[in-house]
Design an enzyme around this catalytic site. Structure first.
Site, mmCIF file in Angstrom:
data_model
loop_
_atom_site.group_PDB
_atom_site.id
_atom_site.type_symbol
_atom_site.label_atom_id
_atom_site.label_comp_id
_atom_site.label_asym_id
_atom_site.label_seq_id
_atom_site.Cartn_x
_atom_site.Cartn_y
_atom_site.Cartn_z
ATOM 1 N N GLU A 1 -9.440 -5.668 -3.727
ATOM 2 C CA GLU A 1 -8.864 -4.511 -3.041
ATOM 3 C C GLU A 1 -9.917 -3.594 -2.417
ATOM 4 O OE1 GLU A 1 -5.671 -3.784 -2.565
ATOM 5 O OE2 GLU A 1 -4.495 -4.718 -4.157
ATOM 6 N N HIS B 1 -7.947 -5.367 0.439
ATOM 7 C CA HIS B 1 -6.684 -4.637 0.470
ATOM 8 C C HIS B 1 -5.868 -5.046 1.693
ATOM 9 C CE1 HIS B 1 -3.974 -1.341 -0.415
ATOM 10 N NE2 HIS B 1 -4.122 -0.838 0.809
ATOM 11 N N SER C 1 0.841 -1.190 0.000
ATOM 12 C CA SER C 1 0.000 0.000 0.000
ATOM 13 C C SER C 1 0.881 1.248 0.000
ATOM 14 C CB SER C 1 -0.957 -0.046 1.181
ATOM 15 O OG SER C 1 -1.954 0.947 1.072
#
Length: 549
Positions: free
Chosen positions: A339, A433, A221
């Site tokens: 995600e 995610h 990320s």
């Protein structure tokens, strides 16, 4: 200007790192492991087969007048420094207790520039991984239990995790900061911290048994976004040899003194924030309590991100890759199929009907609408909206960087994490995610060190998948090519757009999401030509496209 600036930065870092001897003292039955580095002697902790050192300062505290300045060399100490406890996380705003990602730091401080090392007990020239945590560049820290480096160290890796300045303290640009800078730049302090940590690793990691000539930077990320910055920053060149990116993006970011892609300049953003906070000058900003400033800036809408300053980041990531000026290193990168299931805040309000959805897409995408609707059909609007944003934020960016690295002649490996454990399926969070992290770090089972709201993957099947993924990641860090015993060969992307799909098992495949990359690339090029941002303003939230073909 860049070369002069590199030299000034290097001098500052090397002041503390040139040392005649780096000594590793093995663990003794009656005492802790000791390591002597440039700064002094560290006293660590022992786990079976491992030596662990935590809370090591890699730069001086960025406090007082040092707030918003280059990371300075770390101070030396006399005697033995206890290195059995993590340093505090960098200052950050609170996260709602109900958040999937809520994992409040045990301690936080503006004095936070520390790192941690997990090393095999008898390591000698072992491959090194430097882990950069995620958290939108505003939350997180190396002390989060999920990032425990022991499982990597037990596979022969010297694993390093770092803190770096977050939020307004790490990413603020301001005209007064630019004016006082010897490099005529501001912002990117968190990135400069990461670069300083890499300098520390280069000059000290041999003392822990690591190979300074075999360093992999790895992040997820915001950590993966940081890796894209490192790949494109001339100040990081030569400090790492491979890169791993999990769920990266390549959106446009502000330039220091100019408006681009519909974004205000970074200095304008900083000046506006200072006015909103009632700070009339830089002195007033530096005088504010760090925690108060961090929370107030977050509430005021400050979004930490890189700044194109012509120095740390010479140009947009996408432009650097287009020019072939990124670091020429092997790359392993991928994203998750679900995600956006944990990031629904990015989703616009859905249309009331399939006809309304198709009309909105046709109006916004013109001649591209048929291809868009093939990829993201009206038959399931919610799933199509989730996939649209997934691909616009993560999928296209990841595949594009993999393609560019392949074109540059570097080994590049693409993956899709498409696994749905029973606990994630029960909460409609399949492949959300960051859901690959427990598998990458070996945090599987009822006793796994995961955030409290995280769905827990448990059972032999989840363990097997985790072992395979860790084997691939470790082999890549060691040799530059992912491999795992009793698992399929992972071919480079250059082999007919090969990729690895992680679902119930590791499955080789080709041509990830056919047509996705080409359609998204066409849209991004239109946005670039029109000087518009490309990121979350896609699908039914996209601006109207004219002259689509």
């Amino acid at each position: 200007m860049i070369m002069r600036s590199i030299s000034s930065f290097a001098r500052a870092v090397l002041t503390s790192t040139v040392v005649a001897f780096l000594i590793f003292t093995p663990a003794r039955a009656s005492g802790p492991p000791l390591v002597t580095i440039a700064q002094g002697t560290l006293s660590g902790a022992v786990e079976p087969g491992l030596h662990i050192f935590k809370g090591i300062p890699y730069a001086s505290p960025p406090v007082g007048e040092r707030r918003w300045k280059l990371p300075a060399p770390p101070v030396r100490w006399r005697g033995r420094r206890d290195a059995t406890r993590f340093g505090p996380s960098c200052l950050q705003p609170p996260v709602p207790a109900t958040s999937l990602y809520a994992d409040p730091p045990a301690a936080m401080s503006e004095d936070c520039l520390t790192l941690n090392v997990w090393a095999p007990e008898h390591a000698e020239k072992a491959p090194v991984i430097v882990w950069i945590h995620g958290g939108s560049l505003r939350i997180g820290g190396s002390a989060e239990p999920i990032y425990d480096g022991a499982t990597f160290a037990r596979r022969g890796i010297v694993f390093v995790s770092i803190n770096y300045r977050l939020g307004v303290l790490g990413w603020l640009a301001h005209p007064a900061l630019t004016a006082e800078s010897p490099d005529h730049a501001s912002g990117n302090y968190g990135l400069l911290d990461q670069i300083a940590a890499l300098h520390w690793v280069r000059d000290n990691i041999a003392a822990f048994g690591g190979d300074a000539a075999n360093v992999t930077v790895m992040g997820e990320s915001a950590g993966a976004l940081s890796v894209t910055y490192l790949l494109t920053s001339p100040l990081a060149r030569g400090l790492f040899d491979k890169a791993i990116m999990e769920s990266a993006n390549t959106r446009a970011v502000p330039e220091l003194g100019h408006s681009v892609y519909g974004l205000p300049s970074a200095e304008t953003i900083g000046s506006d924030l200072a006015r909103r906070l009632g700070a009339l000058d830089l002195g007033a900003l530096r005088a504010m309590d760090g925690e108060t400033l961090t929370v107030a800036a977050t509430k005021a809408g400050f979004a930490p991100q890189g700044t194109i300053d012509g120095h740390v980041l010479p140009r947009q990531v996408i432009d650097t890759f287009d020019r072939g000026e990124q670091a020429r290193v092997p790359l392993l990168a991928g994203f998750n199929s679900g995600e956006l299931r944990s990031q629904r805040v990015f989703l616009p309000k859905p249309p009331a009907s399939a006809a309304e959805y198709e009309a909105a897409i046709t109006r916004r995408y013109g001649d591209l609408a048929p291809e868009f609707l093939r990829l993201y059909p009206a038959s399931d609007i919610e799933e199509s909206m989730l996939a649209t944003l997934r691909d616009a934020i993560y999928g296209w960016a990841t595949e594009r960087m993999i393609r560019k690295q392949s074109e540059a002649g570097m080994p590049a490996y693409l993956y899709l994490f498409d696994h749905c454990a029973p606990a994630t399926k029960a909460r409609d969070l399949c492949a959300f995610h960051a859901s690959e992290l427990p598998y990458v770090f070996g945090q599987i089972g009822s006793d796994a060190a995961l955030p409290p709201n995280w769905p827990r993957p448990e059972g032999p099947h989840e363990q097997r998948l985790s072992h395979v993924m860790m084997d691939y990641w470790v082999a890549f860090a060691r040799d530059g090519a992912p491999a795992a015993p009793d698992a399929p060969m992972w071919q480079a992307y250059s082999e007919s757009q090969a990729y690895m799909r992680f679902a119930k098992s590791a499955t080789p495949a080709r041509d990830l999401l056919p047509g996705m990359f080409e359609m998204q690339e066409h849209v991004v090029q239109q946005r670039r030509a029109a000087n518009r941002q490309w990121f979350v303003n896609v699908g039914i939230a996209a601006p109207v496209i004219t002259d689509a073909r």
